[in-house]
Structures are given as C-alpha cells and as structure tokens.
Write a protein that holds these residues in place. Structure first.
Motif, mmCIF file in Angstrom:
data_model
loop_
_atom_site.group_PDB
_atom_site.id
_atom_site.type_symbol
_atom_site.label_atom_id
_atom_site.label_comp_id
_atom_site.label_asym_id
_atom_site.label_seq_id
_atom_site.Cartn_x
_atom_site.Cartn_y
_atom_site.Cartn_z
ATOM 1 N N PHE A 291 -24.110 0.659 43.943
ATOM 2 C CA PHE A 291 -22.706 0.404 43.791
ATOM 3 C C PHE A 291 -21.859 1.630 43.915
ATOM 4 C CE2 PHE A 291 -18.551 -0.122 41.799
ATOM 5 C CZ PHE A 291 -18.298 -1.425 42.183
ATOM 6 N N TRP A 292 -22.242 2.841 43.413
ATOM 7 C CA TRP A 292 -21.523 3.995 43.472
ATOM 8 C C TRP A 292 -21.942 4.879 44.276
ATOM 9 C CZ3 TRP A 292 -16.875 3.510 41.253
ATOM 10 C CH2 TRP A 292 -16.570 3.186 40.334
ATOM 11 N N ILE B 80 -9.748 1.317 31.835
ATOM 12 C CA ILE B 80 -10.490 1.874 30.401
ATOM 13 C C ILE B 80 -11.335 0.740 29.692
ATOM 14 C CG2 ILE B 80 -10.137 2.421 27.871
ATOM 15 C CD1 ILE B 80 -7.619 4.016 29.030
ATOM 16 N N ASP B 81 -12.534 0.822 29.765
ATOM 17 C CA ASP B 81 -13.483 -0.231 29.147
ATOM 18 C C ASP B 81 -14.792 0.420 28.766
ATOM 19 O OD1 ASP B 81 -14.935 0.240 31.459
ATOM 20 O OD2 ASP B 81 -14.504 -1.588 32.490
ATOM 21 N N PHE B 82 -15.887 -0.294 28.229
ATOM 22 C CA PHE B 82 -16.989 0.164 27.856
ATOM 23 C C PHE B 82 -18.263 -0.033 28.852
ATOM 24 C CE2 PHE B 82 -14.338 -1.455 24.208
ATOM 25 C CZ PHE B 82 -14.449 -0.128 23.213
ATOM 26 N N SER B 83 -18.046 -0.021 30.041
ATOM 27 C CA SER B 83 -18.910 0.250 31.284
ATOM 28 C C SER B 83 -19.599 1.377 30.876
ATOM 29 C CB SER B 83 -18.307 0.152 32.486
ATOM 30 O OG SER B 83 -17.738 1.321 32.953
ATOM 31 N N GLY C 228 -14.636 -3.914 36.533
ATOM 32 C CA GLY C 228 -14.970 -5.149 37.377
ATOM 33 C C GLY C 228 -14.646 -4.996 38.494
ATOM 34 N N PHE C 229 -14.364 -3.647 39.105
ATOM 35 C CA PHE C 229 -14.219 -3.570 40.604
ATOM 36 C C PHE C 229 -15.345 -4.266 41.705
ATOM 37 C CE2 PHE C 229 -11.972 0.151 38.696
ATOM 38 C CZ PHE C 229 -10.832 -0.383 39.059
ATOM 39 N N GLN C 230 -14.966 -4.547 42.761
ATOM 40 C CA GLN C 230 -15.890 -5.219 43.802
ATOM 41 C C GLN C 230 -16.723 -4.177 44.511
ATOM 42 O OE1 GLN C 230 -16.806 -8.551 43.743
ATOM 43 N NE2 GLN C 230 -15.390 -8.498 41.994
ATOM 44 N N ASN C 231 -16.079 -2.970 44.731
ATOM 45 C CA ASN C 231 -16.806 -2.016 45.434
ATOM 46 C C ASN C 231 -15.954 -0.627 45.135
ATOM 47 O OD1 ASN C 231 -14.336 -1.880 47.237
ATOM 48 N ND2 ASN C 231 -15.305 -3.642 47.987
ATOM 49 N N TYR D 71 -12.053 0.669 43.468
ATOM 50 C CA TYR D 71 -12.076 1.764 42.451
ATOM 51 C C TYR D 71 -10.856 2.521 43.234
ATOM 52 C CZ TYR D 71 -13.158 6.287 40.175
ATOM 53 O OH TYR D 71 -13.214 7.324 39.729
ATOM 54 N N VAL D 72 -11.033 3.205 44.084
ATOM 55 C CA VAL D 72 -9.998 3.952 44.510
ATOM 56 C C VAL D 72 -8.757 3.713 44.724
ATOM 57 C CG1 VAL D 72 -9.567 5.508 46.646
ATOM 58 C CG2 VAL D 72 -11.915 5.377 45.841
ATOM 59 N N ASP D 73 -8.627 2.529 45.329
ATOM 60 C CA ASP D 73 -7.282 1.681 45.785
ATOM 61 C C ASP D 73 -6.539 1.397 44.183
ATOM 62 O OD1 ASP D 73 -7.702 1.893 48.514
ATOM 63 O OD2 ASP D 73 -8.475 -0.219 48.853
ATOM 64 N N SER D 74 -7.204 0.964 43.539
ATOM 65 C CA SER D 74 -6.829 0.796 42.252
ATOM 66 C C SER D 74 -5.677 1.934 41.854
ATOM 67 C CB SER D 74 -7.650 0.027 41.381
ATOM 68 O OG SER D 74 -6.890 -0.198 39.983
ATOM 69 N N TYR D 75 -6.723 2.934 41.738
ATOM 70 C CA TYR D 75 -5.814 4.172 41.115
ATOM 71 C C TYR D 75 -4.877 4.917 42.038
ATOM 72 C CZ TYR D 75 -5.063 8.880 39.430
ATOM 73 O OH TYR D 75 -4.449 9.976 39.108
#
Length: 243
Positions: free
Chosen positions: A18-19, A68-71, A169-172, A176-180
C-alpha cells in the motif's frame, strides 16, 4: 483476511504494498537480543507470532496528518519505546491504584491486571488527545485507548491489525497526499513535515531522530505524488473540455 492464516511476513507485505512510495520509512526489525532484553527489563513474555512480526520490521513512520486513528502505521512504535502498562506514564501520574483496573473491567478487557498489558505506541499527532495502543501479551490482542474519555476498544490480533487497517481508510497513497493538501493551509510535503516535526518534538525523541534521516526524501516523494495527481486531474479536465 483470516487472522489465523495471515503470517507476519504477509502482514508487512500488505502494508508495504500500500505504502510502496514511502517504503524508506520502514524501521528495521528488532534483534533477538533486543527482544530478550525487553522481556527481562519489563518482566513480560512476548508470543512467538509477535516476535516474528517485530523482527521483520518494527514500525513504519508515516505521518498521520489529520487522519488521527489507531492504524498500525501511525501508532506502532519500535520495541525500545515499549513499556509495561503499570510502568507507563498513563498509570504513574494517577493517584488511584484501582483506576485503570476499573477501566479495564468496565471496558470488558481480558484482564484487569496492568502487568498483563504493554503500551506499544501512540499517535504523535494525537498527543493532545491521548491516543495510545496497548497489547495484551498472552493473547496478542491489540487495544486502542482514548485516554481522555477514557475508552478502550479491541483492535484484534496484532498481525491482522498490521495487515488490514490502513491509515485513515485511504484507498491509496494519492488519497493520503490529496487529503492533507486539501485540508491543510500549509500543504505540500514541507507542510506535512513541519507539522509532524512539531508533534514529535513534544516528546518523541527516538521518532524525531529517525525523522531527521528521512525528512527530505519524504518531502520530495510526497510532492511528486501530489504533482502526479494534479497532472492526472488536469488531463481529465482537458479531455472533458474544461480547459
């Protein structure tokens, strides 16, 4: 994914897949000597499945941003920062010795003894909120702790937790980048890094030392992903006749 079938290596493979653009953020695994020293120091017994998991890699230092979560990638810390629950700051600042055992009971935890749990990490970006993760050592079950409420919730088997629960819960990674970039007034890799550094400086010296080594690469990788998304969006808009 069946928690009884997924192996520690498969769990890391899922996370790394994923990362993949940020694979340089992986923290090397703990040595046998480190694991044995920790068990002796804290008087705990780590299960074979957990030992295998943390000997492959021990953490993944992806900044969580506003998600912010518990991933696992946001909250799992290397073993040299782990501490048995009764020795942790969450307990040592309390005046009531029955406080946490009572909270464990009220939240249906498998044991009310603090010695049966290990604090294995927290979310640096949730420093003001008290987001911690603990491990019930005999069952390999991971629990989230929202200290300010307080609420404790099971996250499942630690290997499965690492394999299945992605940050926000990002799809890719583009999401992640776009959200920030969309939510922050200080976007881009430099903005994310600056905010991440701020939180690490609140009391995460080991993580900050690791960040210093990868910060410039993180910024360039983050911005390359953002630029790629921007180029893709521009191409789609042109195809739709919006330019």
């Amino acid at each position: 994914m069946n928690k009884n079938l997924v192996t520690p290596k498969q769990a890391w493979d899922e996370l790394i897949s994923f990362w993949s653009p940020f694979s340089f953020l992986l923290v090397p695994g703990a040595s046998t000597e480190q694991i044995e020293a920790f068990q002796m120091k804290e008087d705990v017994i780590l299960q074979p499945r957990l030992k295998e998991l943390i000997s492959i890699y021990s953490a993944f230092d992806i900044p969580s941003g506003y998600s912010i979560d518990f991933s696992a990638e946001a909250t799992l810390a290397p073993i040299d920062t782990w501490v048995r629950f009764d020795k942790s700051s969450m307990n040592t600042i309390m005046d009531d010795p029955d406080w946490w055992p009572g909270i464990f009971r009220d939240n249906n935890c498998p044991s009310t003894s603090m010695k049966d749990y290990i604090v294995i990490g927290s979310n640096p970006w949730a420093a003001d909120y008290g987001f911690y993760v603990m491990l019930h050592q005999s069952s390999n079950t991971v629990f989230s702790i929202d200290e300010n409420i307080p609420v404790i919730k099971p996250l499942g088997d630690i290997v499965t937790w690492l394999a299945e629960n992605r940050l926000g819960g990002f799809q890719n990674v583009k999401a992640y980048v776009d959200s920030y970039n969309e939510e922050s007034d200080n976007g881009g890799g430099a903005g994310m890094s600056k905010e991440n550094r701020f939180y690490l400086e609140l009391g995460y010296p080991e993580a900050l030392a690791r960040w210093n080594k990868v910060e410039s690469k993180f910024i360039s990788t983050f911005d390359e992903i953002g630029a790629g998304q921007a180029a893709s969006t521009d191409k789609k808009e042109k195809a739709a006749g919006l330019h």
